[in-house]
Design a protein around this motif. Structure first.
Motif, PDB file in Angstrom:
ATOM      1  N   PRO A  41       0.696  -1.286   0.205  1.00 51.83           N
ATOM      2  CA  PRO A  41      -0.020  -0.042   0.044  1.00 51.83           C
ATOM      3  C   PRO A  41       0.879   1.232  -0.018  1.00 51.83           C
ATOM      4  CG  PRO A  41      -0.017  -1.113   2.194  1.00 51.83           C
ATOM      5  CD  PRO A  41       0.708  -2.083   1.180  1.00 51.83           C
ATOM      6  N   VAL A  42       0.150   2.315  -0.506  1.00 49.43           N
ATOM      7  CA  VAL A  42       1.219   3.544  -0.981  1.00 49.43           C
ATOM      8  C   VAL A  42       0.161   4.597  -0.368  1.00 49.43           C
ATOM      9  CG1 VAL A  42       2.035   5.150  -2.665  1.00 49.43           C
ATOM     10  CG2 VAL A  42       2.112   2.614  -2.911  1.00 49.43           C
ATOM     11  N   LEU A  43       0.657   5.632   0.255  1.00 47.78           N
ATOM     12  CA  LEU A  43       0.377   6.707   1.000  1.00 47.78           C
ATOM     13  C   LEU A  43      -0.125   7.554  -0.095  1.00 47.78           C
ATOM     14  CD1 LEU A  43      -0.228   8.275   3.600  1.00 47.78           C
ATOM     15  CD2 LEU A  43       1.748   9.371   3.162  1.00 47.78           C
ATOM     16  N   VAL A  44      -1.409   8.246  -0.154  1.00 42.10           N
ATOM     17  CA  VAL A  44      -2.020   9.221  -1.182  1.00 42.10           C
ATOM     18  C   VAL A  44      -2.354  10.508  -0.537  1.00 42.10           C
ATOM     19  CG1 VAL A  44      -3.085   7.313  -2.581  1.00 42.10           C
ATOM     20  CG2 VAL A  44      -4.490   8.254  -0.648  1.00 42.10           C
TER      21      VAL A  44
ATOM     22  N   HIS B  73       0.886  -8.220   8.417  1.00 41.92           N
ATOM     23  CA  HIS B  73       1.505  -7.107   7.417  1.00 41.92           C
ATOM     24  C   HIS B  73       0.177  -6.935   6.226  1.00 41.92           C
ATOM     25  CE1 HIS B  73       4.694  -5.695   5.354  1.00 41.92           C
ATOM     26  NE2 HIS B  73       4.346  -6.351   4.094  1.00 41.92           N
ATOM     27  N   TYR B  74      -0.576  -7.804   6.403  1.00 42.70           N
ATOM     28  CA  TYR B  74      -1.705  -7.419   5.206  1.00 42.70           C
ATOM     29  C   TYR B  74      -2.889  -6.980   5.883  1.00 42.70           C
ATOM     30  CZ  TYR B  74       1.505  -9.544   1.794  1.00 42.70           C
ATOM     31  OH  TYR B  74       2.409  -9.770   1.075  1.00 42.70           O
ATOM     32  N   ARG B  75      -2.936  -6.212   7.162  1.00 36.53           N
ATOM     33  CA  ARG B  75      -3.884  -5.708   7.769  1.00 36.53           C
ATOM     34  C   ARG B  75      -4.700  -4.599   6.757  1.00 36.53           C
ATOM     35  NH1 ARG B  75      -3.784  -0.735  10.605  1.00 36.53           N
ATOM     36  NH2 ARG B  75      -1.671   0.452   9.984  1.00 36.53           N
ATOM     37  N   GLY B  76      -5.925  -4.427   7.110  1.00 36.83           N
ATOM     38  CA  GLY B  76      -6.729  -3.617   6.080  1.00 36.83           C
ATOM     39  C   GLY B  76      -6.927  -4.145   4.678  1.00 36.83           C
ATOM     40  N   HIS B  77      -6.593  -5.250   4.316  1.00 33.13           N
ATOM     41  CA  HIS B  77      -6.857  -5.860   2.870  1.00 33.13           C
ATOM     42  C   HIS B  77      -8.430  -6.025   2.887  1.00 33.13           C
ATOM     43  CE1 HIS B  77      -6.718  -8.641  -0.602  1.00 33.13           C
ATOM     44  NE2 HIS B  77      -5.437  -8.225  -0.603  1.00 33.13           N
TER      45      HIS B  77
ATOM     46  N   GLY C  66      -1.908   4.394  10.617  1.00 29.94           N
ATOM     47  CA  GLY C  66      -0.921   3.810  11.353  1.00 29.94           C
ATOM     48  C   GLY C  66       0.378   3.628  10.589  1.00 29.94           C
ATOM     49  N   ARG C  67       1.537   2.976  11.249  1.00 33.10           N
ATOM     50  CA  ARG C  67       2.653   2.829  10.401  1.00 33.10           C
ATOM     51  C   ARG C  67       2.648   1.518   9.609  1.00 33.10           C
ATOM     52  NH1 ARG C  67       8.923   3.472  12.017  1.00 33.10           N
ATOM     53  NH2 ARG C  67       9.927   1.654  11.037  1.00 33.10           N
ATOM     54  N   TYR C  68       3.304   1.526   8.564  1.00 28.34           N
ATOM     55  CA  TYR C  68       3.272   0.440   7.753  1.00 28.34           C
ATOM     56  C   TYR C  68       4.720   0.351   7.267  1.00 28.34           C
ATOM     57  CZ  TYR C  68       2.653  -2.985   3.897  1.00 28.34           C
ATOM     58  OH  TYR C  68       2.722  -4.079   2.893  1.00 28.34           O
ATOM     59  N   ASP C  69       5.543  -1.015   7.722  1.00 24.90           N
ATOM     60  CA  ASP C  69       6.820  -1.230   7.295  1.00 24.90           C
ATOM     61  C   ASP C  69       6.753  -2.018   5.930  1.00 24.90           C
ATOM     62  OD1 ASP C  69       7.907  -0.058   9.603  1.00 24.90           O
ATOM     63  OD2 ASP C  69       7.279  -1.749  10.886  1.00 24.90           O
ATOM     64  N   TYR C  70       7.414  -1.609   5.033  1.00 24.51           N
ATOM     65  CA  TYR C  70       7.679  -2.188   3.754  1.00 24.51           C
ATOM     66  C   TYR C  70       8.673  -3.357   3.944  1.00 24.51           C
ATOM     67  CZ  TYR C  70       5.006   1.428   1.782  1.00 24.51           C
ATOM     68  OH  TYR C  70       4.375   2.278   1.252  1.00 24.51           O
ATOM     69  N   GLU C  71       8.105  -4.489   3.642  1.00 19.66           N
ATOM     70  CA  GLU C  71       8.974  -5.882   3.905  1.00 19.66           C
ATOM     71  C   GLU C  71       9.081  -6.814   2.687  1.00 19.66           C
ATOM     72  OE1 GLU C  71       7.200  -7.676   7.207  1.00 19.66           O
ATOM     73  OE2 GLU C  71       7.544  -6.147   8.507  1.00 19.66           O
TER      74      GLU C  71
ATOM     75  N   PHE D  70       0.435   6.119   7.590  1.00 16.30           N
ATOM     76  CA  PHE D  70      -0.941   6.354   6.980  1.00 16.30           C
ATOM     77  C   PHE D  70      -1.681   7.176   8.260  1.00 16.30           C
ATOM     78  CE2 PHE D  70       0.189   2.620   4.548  1.00 16.30           C
ATOM     79  CZ  PHE D  70       0.089   3.292   3.399  1.00 16.30           C
ATOM     80  N   THR D  71      -2.017   8.526   7.576  1.00 17.30           N
ATOM     81  CA  THR D  71      -2.747   9.437   8.522  1.00 17.30           C
ATOM     82  C   THR D  71      -4.207   9.865   8.029  1.00 17.30           C
ATOM     83  OG1 THR D  71      -1.707  11.158   7.218  1.00 17.30           O
ATOM     84  CG2 THR D  71      -0.521  10.206   9.520  1.00 17.30           C
ATOM     85  N   ASN D  72      -4.516   9.456   6.746  1.00 13.51           N
ATOM     86  CA  ASN D  72      -5.913  10.164   6.117  1.00 13.51           C
ATOM     87  C   ASN D  72      -6.909   8.968   5.900  1.00 13.51           C
ATOM     88  OD1 ASN D  72      -4.468   9.162   4.043  1.00 13.51           O
ATOM     89  ND2 ASN D  72      -4.652  10.787   2.709  1.00 13.51           N
ATOM     90  N   TRP D  73      -6.757   7.746   6.321  1.00 13.68           N
ATOM     91  CA  TRP D  73      -7.653   6.502   6.318  1.00 13.68           C
ATOM     92  C   TRP D  73      -7.677   6.325   4.818  1.00 13.68           C
ATOM     93  CZ3 TRP D  73      -8.601   4.541  10.920  1.00 13.68           C
ATOM     94  CH2 TRP D  73      -8.621   5.415  12.108  1.00 13.68           C
ATOM     95  N   LEU D  74      -6.605   6.318   3.722  1.00 11.73           N
ATOM     96  CA  LEU D  74      -6.805   6.021   2.670  1.00 11.73           C
ATOM     97  C   LEU D  74      -5.431   5.499   2.045  1.00 11.73           C
ATOM     98  CD1 LEU D  74      -8.156   9.208   0.637  1.00 11.73           C
ATOM     99  CD2 LEU D  74      -9.216   6.879   0.901  1.00 11.73           C
ATOM    100  N   ALA D  75      -5.227   4.322   0.815  1.00 10.14           N
ATOM    101  CA  ALA D  75      -4.347   3.957   0.452  1.00 10.14           C
ATOM    102  C   ALA D  75      -4.368   3.644  -0.948  1.00 10.14           C
ATOM    103  CB  ALA D  75      -3.595   2.930   1.239  1.00 10.14           C
ATOM    104  N   SER D  76      -3.336   3.820  -1.889  1.00  9.31           N
ATOM    105  CA  SER D  76      -3.428   3.325  -2.988  1.00  9.31           C
ATOM    106  C   SER D  76      -2.744   1.978  -3.034  1.00  9.31           C
ATOM    107  CB  SER D  76      -2.830   4.231  -3.909  1.00  9.31           C
ATOM    108  OG  SER D  76      -2.494   3.817  -5.436  1.00  9.31           O
ATOM    109  N   TRP D  77      -3.519   0.963  -4.167  1.00  7.50           N
ATOM    110  CA  TRP D  77      -2.912  -0.412  -3.951  1.00  7.50           C
ATOM    111  C   TRP D  77      -3.103  -1.009  -5.382  1.00  7.50           C
ATOM    112  CZ3 TRP D  77      -4.660  -3.271   1.382  1.00  7.50           C
ATOM    113  CH2 TRP D  77      -3.285  -3.935   1.704  1.00  7.50           C
ATOM    114  N   SER D  78      -2.389  -2.023  -5.663  1.00 11.15           N
ATOM    115  CA  SER D  78      -2.561  -2.715  -7.191  1.00 11.15           C
ATOM    116  C   SER D  78      -2.379  -4.116  -6.653  1.00 11.15           C
ATOM    117  CB  SER D  78      -1.162  -2.187  -8.012  1.00 11.15           C
ATOM    118  OG  SER D  78      -1.302  -0.865  -8.116  1.00 11.15           O
ATOM    119  N   GLY D  79      -2.962  -4.856  -7.632  1.00  9.08           N
ATOM    120  CA  GLY D  79      -3.138  -6.237  -7.607  1.00  9.08           C
ATOM    121  C   GLY D  79      -4.789  -6.623  -8.321  1.00  9.08           C
ATOM    122  N   THR D  80      -4.501  -7.953  -8.698  1.00  9.54           N
ATOM    123  CA  THR D  80      -5.739  -8.612  -8.908  1.00  9.54           C
ATOM    124  C   THR D  80      -6.865  -8.837  -7.760  1.00  9.54           C
ATOM    125  OG1 THR D  80      -5.046 -10.812  -8.538  1.00  9.54           O
ATOM    126  CG2 THR D  80      -4.918  -9.842 -10.857  1.00  9.54           C
TER     127      THR D  80
END
Length: 440
Positions: free
Chosen positions: A147-150, A207-211, A357-362, A378-388
């Protein structure tokens, strides 16, 4: 202060490659650790093994356990007493009813699992390993990126469907089988008002919390009036064993959803028959076929023409979804492909609700120069994510949106949308996008 890595995509220039294999190793180690350390699995002494071809992991499975059909249990136990001695026993699932039609049998320590299964099949008895289904398929990861910050002022992408001039006539039920559910995220965004679920979930801080919440949000953007429920069935380390996932799938099906969205699955070793190797999924599919429910599944992110199951099962009640880039036309570099993929939809740079919250890239290869860990807050309850993973709920949402005004059954609505997708095909790939489910 955030340090968000900006690394080359793992699938470039092609797969398999060293970066992809390193990333895979990191992810599968996390899945195995998460499964074996879960409290209910520690109590059962769950041991996870892997089947590999060359350098690539084909799938994970639970050792010293087999799945058989209920009708064969007594016969199987008798055969096992004669062939490997006493000690085989029926194992009940943890904290839930067993899956209809499937029984888990624990073997004595040291039993040759492959020999047992082969012997039972020679006697025309259905038997399989207890495989792990996961949101991280064998060649890469699902999601394809982390996930990426937006920015603060972003809304969901794709945008929420415009339903204001089109009041719906029917309440459609969509079940999302995934990881955890976060009520705190739902409370931040009005487009999530019809998304619900059991708070938290197994290993809710993994690690995949929020998915799961993110996937539920994608359904809601396409079908704002649908009832979307997230079922936390997968550990947030990324996977779940079939004998524990099967009862949840069965429970969900018995609630009568119109559509099930599943962004998880597994590959198999070359030449293996999914109908035989995935007994838990096959029995679930048999019950699914007796209902009107449509199962919409991710095609996986191996960047290859390789089957990912259950998406790859060739049945009319199952839809396999591949991912497009943000132009709604170009096949995403990470997406699986092939004639078995039924439809394509945007899965790249999707924006939706995500916990703060904090996300660690692993998901990196520590042995590759330049692959250094980073983190983001993450501070604005949003993320950008990619995948099927995220193309799948978009299609599930479109089916739900069409059903709301057409009064079609789920598979009828899917058939109508598939005709639209074929008409919109790009380079032979049937394509669906926002707006394709609108009332004419």
């Amino acid at each position: 202060m955030s340090n968000q890595p900006n690394l080359p995509y793992w699938w470039e220039p092609s797969v398999p490659n060293g970066r992809q294999r390193g990333r895979l190793r990191v992810q599968f180690d996390r899945i195995v650790e998460g499964l074996q350390s879960a409290p209910e699995n520690v109590d059962r002494n769950v041991v996870i093994r892997e089947v590999a071809t060359d350098e690539d992991v084909d799938y994970l499975y639970r050792d010293e356990v087999i799945l058989v059909r209920d009708r064969d249990v007594e016969r199987v136990l008798g055969i096992l007493r004669d062939t490997i001695g006493d000690g085989a026993r029926v194992e009940e699932p943890v904290d839930r009813e067993p899956q209809r039609g499937v029984t888990t049998i624990a073997l004595p320590a040291g039993a040759d699992l492959d020999a047992v299964i082969s012997d039972l099949r020679d006697r025309e008895i259905d038997a399989s390993k207890d495989l792990v289904l996961h949101i991280c398929p064998s060649a890469s990861a699902c999601p394809a990126t982390e996930p990426v910050l937006v920015s603060q002022d972003r809304g969901p992408v794709p945008a929420v469907a415009d339903w204001s001039p089109r009041p719906t006539d029917r309440k459609v039920k969509v079940a999302v089988i995934d990881t955890d559910f976060h009520q705190s995220v739902v409370e931040q965004h009005d487009w999530l008002s019809n998304v619900s679920g059991q708070p938290g979930g197994p290993q809710a801080d993994g690690h995949y919390r929020g998915h799961g919440t993110f996937v539920g949000g994608v359904v809601a953007t396409m079908a704002p009036d649908a009832e979307v429920r997230v079922w936390p069935a997968l550990l947030t380390s990324g996977g779940q064993i079939s004998s524990d996932l099967g009862p949840i799938l069965d429970q969900v099906l018995q609630t009568g959803p119109d559509i099930i969205s599943l962004s998880a699955g597994t590959t198999l070793a070359p030449g293996e028959d999914p109908a035989r190797e995935l007994l838990g999924l096959e029995v679930f599919r048999e019950y699914l076929a007796k209902t009107d429910t449509l199962l919409v599944c991710a095609a996986g992110n191996d960047a290859q023409d390789v089957g990912f199951y259950p998406a790859g099962l060739p049945h009319p009640e199952i839809v396999a979804v591949g991912a497009l880039d943000d132009d709604d036309a170009t096949a995403a570099g990470y997406s699986n492909y092939g004639s078995w993929v039924d439809v394509w939809a945007r899965g790249t740079d999707v924006v939706n609700g995500y916990p703060n919250g904090r996300y660690d890239y692993e998901d990196i290869d520590p042995d590759t120069p330049g692959d250094q860990p980073g983190h983001v807050v993450f501070t604005n309850w949003l993320a950008s994510w990619s995948g099927t993973s995220f193309a799948t709920p978009l299609v599930a949402g479109l089916v739900a949106a069409r059903m709301a005004w057409s009064h079609e059954k789920p598979r009828e609505a899917w058939a109508a949308l598939h005709q639209i997708a074929v008409a919109h095909a790009v380079n032979g790939r049937p394509v669906l996008k926002r707006g394709d489910a609108d009332r004419p």
